[in-house]
Design a protein around this motif. Structure first.
Motif, PDB file in Angstrom:
ATOM      1  N   ILE A  86       0.868  -1.183   0.000  1.00 29.37           N
ATOM      2  CA  ILE A  86       0.000   0.000   0.000  1.00 29.37           C
ATOM      3  C   ILE A  86       0.908   1.237   0.000  1.00 29.37           C
ATOM      4  CG2 ILE A  86      -1.932  -1.122   1.182  1.00 29.37           C
ATOM      5  CD1 ILE A  86      -1.044   0.300   3.776  1.00 29.37           C
ATOM      6  N   PHE A  87       0.398   2.340  -0.555  1.00 26.86           N
ATOM      7  CA  PHE A  87       1.137   3.606  -0.560  1.00 26.86           C
ATOM      8  C   PHE A  87       0.342   4.594   0.277  1.00 26.86           C
ATOM      9  CE2 PHE A  87       2.901   7.506  -2.573  1.00 26.86           C
ATOM     10  CZ  PHE A  87       4.254   7.218  -2.391  1.00 26.86           C
ATOM     11  N   ARG A  88       0.975   5.046   1.383  1.00 29.26           N
ATOM     12  CA  ARG A  88       0.289   5.942   2.317  1.00 29.26           C
ATOM     13  C   ARG A  88       1.305   6.960   2.835  1.00 29.26           C
ATOM     14  NH1 ARG A  88      -3.331   3.253   6.758  1.00 29.26           N
ATOM     15  NH2 ARG A  88      -1.630   1.787   6.767  1.00 29.26           N
ATOM     16  N   ASN A  89       0.907   8.219   2.878  1.00 26.14           N
ATOM     17  CA  ASN A  89       1.778   9.298   3.392  1.00 26.14           C
ATOM     18  C   ASN A  89       3.138   9.316   2.693  1.00 26.14           C
ATOM     19  OD1 ASN A  89      -0.258   9.917   5.235  1.00 26.14           O
ATOM     20  ND2 ASN A  89       0.566   8.509   6.759  1.00 26.14           N
ATOM     21  N   GLU A 114      -8.011  -6.911   4.102  1.00 25.12           N
ATOM     22  CA  GLU A 114      -9.208  -6.782   3.259  1.00 25.12           C
ATOM     23  C   GLU A 114      -9.671  -5.326   3.179  1.00 25.12           C
ATOM     24  OE1 GLU A 114     -11.296 -11.186   3.952  1.00 25.12           O
ATOM     25  OE2 GLU A 114     -12.096  -9.434   5.024  1.00 25.12           O
ATOM     26  N   GLU A 115      -9.759  -4.661   4.357  1.00 29.88           N
ATOM     27  CA  GLU A 115     -10.261  -3.278   4.396  1.00 29.88           C
ATOM     28  C   GLU A 115      -9.334  -2.317   3.667  1.00 29.88           C
ATOM     29  OE1 GLU A 115     -12.540  -3.565   8.734  1.00 29.88           O
ATOM     30  OE2 GLU A 115     -10.802  -2.262   8.533  1.00 29.88           O
ATOM     31  N   GLU A 116      -8.034  -2.444   3.897  1.00 35.43           N
ATOM     32  CA  GLU A 116      -7.095  -1.458   3.352  1.00 35.43           C
ATOM     33  C   GLU A 116      -6.847  -1.641   1.855  1.00 35.43           C
ATOM     34  OE1 GLU A 116      -4.635  -0.050   7.292  1.00 35.43           O
ATOM     35  OE2 GLU A 116      -3.512  -1.120   5.762  1.00 35.43           O
ATOM     36  N   CYS A 117      -7.055  -2.882   1.359  1.00 36.31           N
ATOM     37  CA  CYS A 117      -6.672  -3.175  -0.029  1.00 36.31           C
ATOM     38  C   CYS A 117      -7.827  -3.572  -0.934  1.00 36.31           C
ATOM     39  CB  CYS A 117      -5.637  -4.297  -0.046  1.00 36.31           C
ATOM     40  SG  CYS A 117      -4.183  -3.926   0.946  1.00 36.31           S
ATOM     41  N   GLY A 118      -9.004  -3.834  -0.362  1.00 37.15           N
ATOM     42  CA  GLY A 118     -10.120  -4.305  -1.175  1.00 37.15           C
ATOM     43  C   GLY A 118      -9.825  -5.651  -1.817  1.00 37.15           C
ATOM     44  N   LYS A 156      -9.772  -9.492  -9.055  1.00 35.92           N
ATOM     45  CA  LYS A 156     -10.463  -8.232  -9.378  1.00 35.92           C
ATOM     46  C   LYS A 156      -9.609  -7.016  -9.006  1.00 35.92           C
ATOM     47  CE  LYS A 156     -15.027 -10.286  -9.030  1.00 35.92           C
ATOM     48  NZ  LYS A 156     -16.170 -10.506  -8.160  1.00 35.92           N
ATOM     49  N   LYS A 157     -10.108  -5.850  -9.397  1.00 37.83           N
ATOM     50  CA  LYS A 157      -9.391  -4.592  -9.133  1.00 37.83           C
ATOM     51  C   LYS A 157      -9.272  -4.370  -7.618  1.00 37.83           C
ATOM     52  CE  LYS A 157      -9.839   0.333 -10.534  1.00 37.83           C
ATOM     53  NZ  LYS A 157      -8.739   0.772  -9.747  1.00 37.83           N
ATOM     54  N   LEU A 158      -8.073  -3.990  -7.186  1.00 35.87           N
ATOM     55  CA  LEU A 158      -7.833  -3.690  -5.772  1.00 35.87           C
ATOM     56  C   LEU A 158      -8.251  -2.250  -5.496  1.00 35.87           C
ATOM     57  CD1 LEU A 158      -4.348  -5.398  -5.425  1.00 35.87           C
ATOM     58  CD2 LEU A 158      -6.574  -6.336  -4.820  1.00 35.87           C
ATOM     59  N   ILE A 159      -8.842  -2.033  -4.315  1.00 37.95           N
ATOM     60  CA  ILE A 159      -9.378  -0.697  -3.995  1.00 37.95           C
ATOM     61  C   ILE A 159      -8.720  -0.174  -2.720  1.00 37.95           C
ATOM     62  CG2 ILE A 159     -11.467   0.605  -3.431  1.00 37.95           C
ATOM     63  CD1 ILE A 159     -12.947  -1.729  -5.022  1.00 37.95           C
ATOM     64  N   PRO A 160      -7.904   0.884  -2.847  1.00 42.39           N
ATOM     65  CA  PRO A 160      -7.265   1.445  -1.647  1.00 42.39           C
ATOM     66  C   PRO A 160      -8.295   2.091  -0.722  1.00 42.39           C
ATOM     67  CG  PRO A 160      -6.765   2.796  -3.581  1.00 42.39           C
ATOM     68  CD  PRO A 160      -7.538   1.613  -4.070  1.00 42.39           C
ATOM     69  N   GLN A 161      -8.066   1.956   0.584  1.00 35.65           N
ATOM     70  CA  GLN A 161      -8.966   2.564   1.583  1.00 35.65           C
ATOM     71  C   GLN A 161      -8.567   4.042   1.736  1.00 35.65           C
ATOM     72  OE1 GLN A 161      -8.748   0.779   5.505  1.00 35.65           O
ATOM     73  NE2 GLN A 161     -10.854   1.325   5.978  1.00 35.65           N
ATOM     74  N   ILE A 162      -9.157   4.875   0.890  1.00 35.11           N
ATOM     75  CA  ILE A 162      -8.798   6.298   0.808  1.00 35.11           C
ATOM     76  C   ILE A 162      -8.947   7.000   2.163  1.00 35.11           C
ATOM     77  CG2 ILE A 162      -9.354   8.522  -0.304  1.00 35.11           C
ATOM     78  CD1 ILE A 162      -8.219   6.602  -2.353  1.00 35.11           C
ATOM     79  N   GLU A 163     -10.024   6.635   2.918  1.00 36.52           N
ATOM     80  CA  GLU A 163     -10.255   7.309   4.211  1.00 36.52           C
ATOM     81  C   GLU A 163      -9.161   7.014   5.228  1.00 36.52           C
ATOM     82  OE1 GLU A 163     -13.077   3.678   4.110  1.00 36.52           O
ATOM     83  OE2 GLU A 163     -12.247   5.134   2.723  1.00 36.52           O
TER      84      GLU A 163
END
Length: 198
Positions: A86-89, A114-118, A156-163
């Motif tokens: 993941i890429f954060r900050n 699961e939450e952070e990466c979808g 499937k497409k991975l979804i970053p947890q933007i919040e």
């Protein structure tokens, strides 16, 4: 040996007299905890060895100075043996997060990934490493993170947890992983090294 990071600067609590680098060594029983932490926080020291004559007891004593916050996360491999980042900050990291009340570390590790990466279809393979990281928020806290090796064949497409401040989620091959680790945390390098050592 226990390695605790303060902003990527290590405190190495050890009973061994062997040293890998030139950090100053203090006898654990003689240290003033807050002084050591302040020096590391202010970058007056690049690292420190705390020499112990009774490692497990001294470690328990060290923990009494801190509020310990348990967390869990995963080093996830896809079928091509690529690593999930993941890429954060502005930094590459591995997915992880705090335990919720009544949760086991295994359940927390899977939930956080699961939450952070979808991502889904996660399988826990084995425990990898436990890392320690001191941070400052309403006092001195120690984040104790239990890491697990996991696999997933999720396509499937991975979804970053933007919040959570995550802007990218991506699997990286070995060359890309080594490059990402140049812009990561020391604890993450430890987890990856543990995985590579088998």
């Amino acid at each position: 040996m226990y390695k605790v990071f303060v902003n990527d600067t290590p405190i190495i609590l050890t009973s061994s007299s062997q040293k890998e680098n030139n950090f100053p060594t203090y006898l654990f029983k003689n240290i003033i905890f807050d002084e050591i932490i302040q020096k590391l926080k202010n970058k007056e020291l690049l690292g420190v060895y705390l020499h112990s004559t009774d490692l497990e007891n001294d470690w328990q004593s060290f923990l009494t100075n801190l509020e310990v916050i348990p967390a869990a996360g995963g080093l996830v491999l896809n079928p091509k043996k690529e690593v999930l980042f993941i890429f954060r900050n502005g930094v590459w990291d591995l997915p992880k997060g705090w335990l919720e009340k009544g949760e086991t570390i295994e359940t927390a590790a899977i939930r956080e990934v699961e939450e952070e990466c979808g991502i889904f279809n996660l399988k826990l393979i084995k425990p990898l490493e436990t890392t320690y990281h001191i941070y400052f928020h309403k006092g001195i806290k120690l984040k104790q993170t239990y890491w697990f090796l996991m696999t997933s064949d999720y396509q499937k497409k991975l979804i970053p947890q933007i919040e959570e401040g995550i802007t990218e989620v991506v699997f990286k091959n070995e060359i890309e992983t080594i490059d990402a680790l140049r812009n990561s945390y020391e604890n993450i390098k430890l987890v990856y090294d543990t995985y590579k050592e088998g």
